[in-house]
Design an enzyme around this catalytic site. Structure first.
Site, mmCIF file in Angstrom:
data_model
loop_
_atom_site.group_PDB
_atom_site.id
_atom_site.type_symbol
_atom_site.label_atom_id
_atom_site.label_comp_id
_atom_site.label_asym_id
_atom_site.label_seq_id
_atom_site.Cartn_x
_atom_site.Cartn_y
_atom_site.Cartn_z
ATOM 1 N N ASP A 124 0.856 -1.183 0.000
ATOM 2 C CA ASP A 124 0.000 0.000 0.000
ATOM 3 C C ASP A 124 0.891 1.231 0.000
ATOM 4 O O ASP A 124 2.100 1.140 0.219
ATOM 5 C CB ASP A 124 -0.912 -0.004 1.236
ATOM 6 C CG ASP A 124 -1.836 1.221 1.290
ATOM 7 O OD1 ASP A 124 -2.509 1.497 0.282
ATOM 8 O OD2 ASP A 124 -1.865 1.909 2.326
ATOM 9 N N SER A 125 0.280 2.387 -0.190
ATOM 10 C CA SER A 125 1.035 3.643 -0.169
ATOM 11 C C SER A 125 1.500 4.005 1.232
ATOM 12 O O SER A 125 2.403 4.824 1.387
ATOM 13 C CB SER A 125 0.173 4.778 -0.727
ATOM 14 O OG SER A 125 -0.996 4.935 0.059
ATOM 15 N N CYS A 169 -4.294 -1.115 -2.078
ATOM 16 C CA CYS A 169 -4.419 0.322 -2.321
ATOM 17 C C CYS A 169 -5.390 0.492 -3.472
ATOM 18 O O CYS A 169 -5.167 -0.078 -4.551
ATOM 19 C CB CYS A 169 -3.055 0.919 -2.670
ATOM 20 S SG CYS A 169 -3.097 2.636 -3.248
ATOM 21 N N GLU A 178 -2.852 8.828 8.480
ATOM 22 C CA GLU A 178 -1.410 8.600 8.579
ATOM 23 C C GLU A 178 -0.817 9.309 9.800
ATOM 24 O O GLU A 178 0.158 8.837 10.386
ATOM 25 C CB GLU A 178 -0.711 9.093 7.309
ATOM 26 C CG GLU A 178 -0.996 8.266 6.064
ATOM 27 C CD GLU A 178 -0.175 6.995 5.980
ATOM 28 O OE1 GLU A 178 0.899 6.937 6.612
ATOM 29 O OE2 GLU A 178 -0.630 6.049 5.305
ATOM 30 N N CYS A 212 -10.892 3.312 -0.060
ATOM 31 C CA CYS A 212 -9.477 3.519 0.247
ATOM 32 C C CYS A 212 -9.208 2.698 1.498
ATOM 33 O O CYS A 212 -10.013 2.739 2.448
ATOM 34 C CB CYS A 212 -9.161 4.993 0.491
ATOM 35 S SG CYS A 212 -7.478 5.295 1.083
ATOM 36 N N HIS A 241 -7.366 3.101 3.879
ATOM 37 C CA HIS A 241 -7.243 3.890 5.105
ATOM 38 C C HIS A 241 -8.600 4.096 5.783
ATOM 39 O O HIS A 241 -8.672 4.246 7.006
ATOM 40 C CB HIS A 241 -6.648 5.273 4.806
ATOM 41 C CG HIS A 241 -5.190 5.277 4.486
ATOM 42 N ND1 HIS A 241 -4.679 4.784 3.307
ATOM 43 C CD2 HIS A 241 -4.119 5.736 5.189
ATOM 44 C CE1 HIS A 241 -3.366 4.937 3.299
ATOM 45 N NE2 HIS A 241 -3.010 5.510 4.426
#
Length: 268
Positions: A11-12, A74, A153, A185, A187
């Protein structure tokens, strides 16, 4: 193919840990190697060409770990890079978009589906494309939520700023009467409760992380490489901020994270 080989997940940043969490729950004996591109997060605002380049580098790294399958955890990379990578990789590789879209198509009652995602994911139109393959009559409303990723994040999951942004992003979406929303997403499941508080209990929230883990199990079983016994190992790598990543991972994963290592990903 070695049945004991690990599953590669990338993932990013930290969002893909929601996929790892579901893999641990749904495939408890599988070994996992995770890479989070924390030096270059977020992906959602970057071009298709850059995302493909980054994804290729990460896949090359994961291949050095002898992975038996790869999960692109992602949505943006799944939307932009998956089709390019499939013919380039000699192991099964899946993304998170198709499993989430499939579940949303089954869940909606009124045919009005909202999709939350990064600017890149929403701009790609990938969810609309796939959902219309299930039913061209679906009304699909995408909503880019670019601030969610940096807030997550930074660990600001319950912060008033995150609550305020959720309200700003979601209330216009709810005006369309959607009865199902895809957390597009990886996240976003980390702020699921905040999203739920805004949209109410009558809206179905689809978590592609869970659906992807279920799809992965089915894929491994069909390929004859599903590991259904043995003590699993989990290895974590990032491109920056290993200590911060470890702290965050320990807060959301159901296992103890022993070590996170830095990788000069540009070398791959």
């Amino acid at each position: 193919m070695d049945i004991n080989a690990p599953i590669g997940v990338f993932d990013s940043g930290v969002g893909g840990l929601t996929v790892v969490r579901e893999i641990i729950r749904q495939l408890p004996n599988e070994n996992v190697v995770y890479f989070g591109d924390t030096a270059r997060v977020p992906y959602g605002s970057k071009s298709r060409e850059i995302i493909i380049e980054y994804s290729r580098q990460i896949v090359h790294f994961l291949k050095t770990k002898k992975v038996k399958a790869i999960v692109i955890a992602c949505n943006t990379a799944s939307a932009y890079a998956l089709d390019t990578l499939i013919p380039e990789v000699d192991v099964p590789i899946i993304g998170v978009v198709l499993p989430g879209a499939k579940t949303a198509a089954k869940a909606t009652v009124n045919g009005k589906i909202g999709v939350l995602g990064t600017t890149g994911t929403i701009g790609s139109g990938i969810y609309t494309k796939i959902l219309h393959e299930y039913n061209p009559a679906f009304m699909v409303v995408g909503k880019a939520c670019p601030l969610f990723v940096p807030l997550v994040e930074e660990g600001m999951i319950d912060d008033p700023v995150t609550v305020e942004m959720a309200s700003r992003y979601l209330k216009p979406l709810m005006a369309y009467g959607v009865d199902t929303i895809v957390l597009g997403c990886t996240h976003y499941p980390l702020i699921r409760s905040t999203i739920r508080n805004v949209v109410g209990d009558n809206v179905t929230l689809v978590n592609p992380a869970y659906e992807t883990a279920v799809s992965l199990r089915t894929l491994l079983q069909k390929q004859g490489i599903y590991r259904d016994c043995g003590e699993p190992t989990y290895r974590f790598y990032v491109s920056d901020g290993a200590a911060k990543f470890s702290s965050f991972a320990n807060s959301i994963l159901p296992v103890e994270l022993v070590e996170t290592r830095l990788v000069p990903i540009e070398e791959y």
